[in-house]
Design a protein around this motif. Structure first.
Motif, PDB file in Angstrom:
ATOM      1  N   HIS A   1      42.590  31.578  49.936  1.00 63.19           N
ATOM      2  CA  HIS A   1      41.777  30.541  50.586  1.00 63.19           C
ATOM      3  C   HIS A   1      42.712  29.524  51.209  1.00 63.19           C
ATOM      4  N   ARG A   2      42.193  28.741  52.150  1.00 58.00           N
ATOM      5  CA  ARG A   2      43.014  27.775  52.888  1.00 58.00           C
ATOM      6  C   ARG A   2      43.074  26.458  52.123  1.00 58.00           C
ATOM      7  N   ALA A   3      43.914  26.423  51.109  1.00 54.17           N
ATOM      8  CA  ALA A   3      44.050  25.213  50.299  1.00 54.17           C
ATOM      9  C   ALA A   3      44.587  24.048  51.105  1.00 54.17           C
ATOM     10  N   SER A   4      45.365  24.337  52.146  1.00 54.82           N
ATOM     11  CA  SER A   4      45.961  23.277  52.954  1.00 54.82           C
ATOM     12  C   SER A   4      44.926  22.515  53.781  1.00 54.82           C
ATOM     13  N   HIS A   5      43.707  23.042  53.889  1.00 58.28           N
ATOM     14  CA  HIS A   5      42.669  22.369  54.675  1.00 58.28           C
ATOM     15  C   HIS A   5      42.266  21.037  54.048  1.00 58.28           C
ATOM     16  N   ALA A   6      41.873  21.056  52.769  1.00 61.29           N
ATOM     17  CA  ALA A   6      41.400  19.822  52.121  1.00 61.29           C
ATOM     18  C   ALA A   6      41.800  19.729  50.659  1.00 61.29           C
ATOM     19  N   ILE A   7      41.957  20.871  49.994  1.00 63.94           N
ATOM     20  CA  ILE A   7      42.224  20.850  48.554  1.00 63.94           C
ATOM     21  C   ILE A   7      43.642  20.403  48.255  1.00 63.94           C
ATOM     22  N   PHE A   8      44.642  20.972  48.942  1.00 65.57           N
ATOM     23  CA  PHE A   8      46.021  20.579  48.683  1.00 65.57           C
ATOM     24  C   PHE A   8      46.281  19.102  48.995  1.00 65.57           C
ATOM     25  N   PRO A   9      45.816  18.581  50.117  1.00 62.99           N
ATOM     26  CA  PRO A   9      46.023  17.139  50.355  1.00 62.99           C
ATOM     27  C   PRO A   9      45.471  16.278  49.224  1.00 62.99           C
TER      28      PRO A   9
END
Length: 259
Positions: free
Chosen positions: A36-44
């Protein structure tokens, strides 16, 4: 561990193996920025929480705390390990505080049809993530791919009597290969993190580098390496869909079989 949990894990392994049997490759899947694209909203969100935790516990200015977070990630594979080694923080408190998830419907981004793509990937599948279980499992279930994994290995599961471990720790991988009865030449690590692929490739396992979810820059503004195919990467793809398509070709099938 309760008997109900053991039974559910056995049942999950049975269902996962029934898809393709026990033959074929074994896939060790990373989670964040791989499935999944964690860098979209979860990682920040997690990065901000980690930096805030360091500010609070170590009394550092925000910029120094942010740099320390990034440094420990690169050096140890997980911020947690650096904080344990150098600052003796409570690991359970840290994992609980910095991995709180908002409603996943608001932040989760992944490939369309990921459950179907996972179901069609031949071989056994094991989730291998440096994230804690209370964070990883809701994401896996929200993606609808939980039943395709016969085992979930979170950062808590990587710990041993000598302490906490995380990818790319060689002792952790060696123990996993032995415990699961895996042959390195038939085992594939699917990751977005190049350093993990580089260090663990030495065991003779094969490597898949998924780049489609990677941000252009990391949280410190540093350009992320995405171009080329390093010598320690056997297959480079943008997505799970692209990996499936490659394996459907004669060359891809032979590559996975080692022929």
């Amino acid at each position: 561990m309760s008997s109900s949990h053991v039974l559910s894990r056995r049942r999950r392994a049975h269902l996962a193996r029934s898809e393709h049997g026990t033959r074929g490759p074994v896939w060790l899947f990373d989670l964040d920025n791989t499935l999944h694209r964690a860098s979209h909203a979860i990682f920040p969100r997690i990065n901000r929480a980690m930096t805030a935790y360091i500010v609070e516990k170590l009394g550092l200015p925000h910029d120094e705390a942010n740099l320390l977070r990034s440094t420990y990630t690169e050096r140890y594979g997980a911020v947690l390990l650096g904080l344990i080694r150098h600052h003796a923080i409570d690991p359970h408190e840290f994992l609980a505080q910095v991995h709180e998830l908002p409603p996943l419907a608001e932040v989760l981004r992944a490939e369309r049809g990921i459950a179907r793509l996972m179901a069609g990937l031949p071989g056994r599948k094991i989730l291998l993530t440096n994230a804690p279980a209370h964070y990883a499992m809701p994401i896996v279930e929200a993606l609808g791919i939980g039943r395709h994994f016969e085992r979930f290995v979170s950062i808590e599961d990587m710990a041993d009597r000598r302490g906490w471990r995380a990818k790319p720790d060689p002792t952790m991988l060696r123990r996993l290969l032995v415990r699961e009865g895996l042959t390195p030449s038939n085992t594939w690590l699917v990751e977005d993190t190049r350093s993990h692929l580089k260090h663990l490739r030495h065991f003779g396992i094969k490597t898949v580098w998924i780049t489609g979810h990677l941000p252009v820059r990391n949280s410190l503004g540093k350009v992320m390496a995405r171009s080329g195919r390093p010598h320690f990467v056997d297959i480079k793809v943008q997505s799970l869909r692209e990996l499936r398509a490659y394996l459907a070709t004669g060359a891809g099938a032979r590559h996975v079989r080692g022929k």
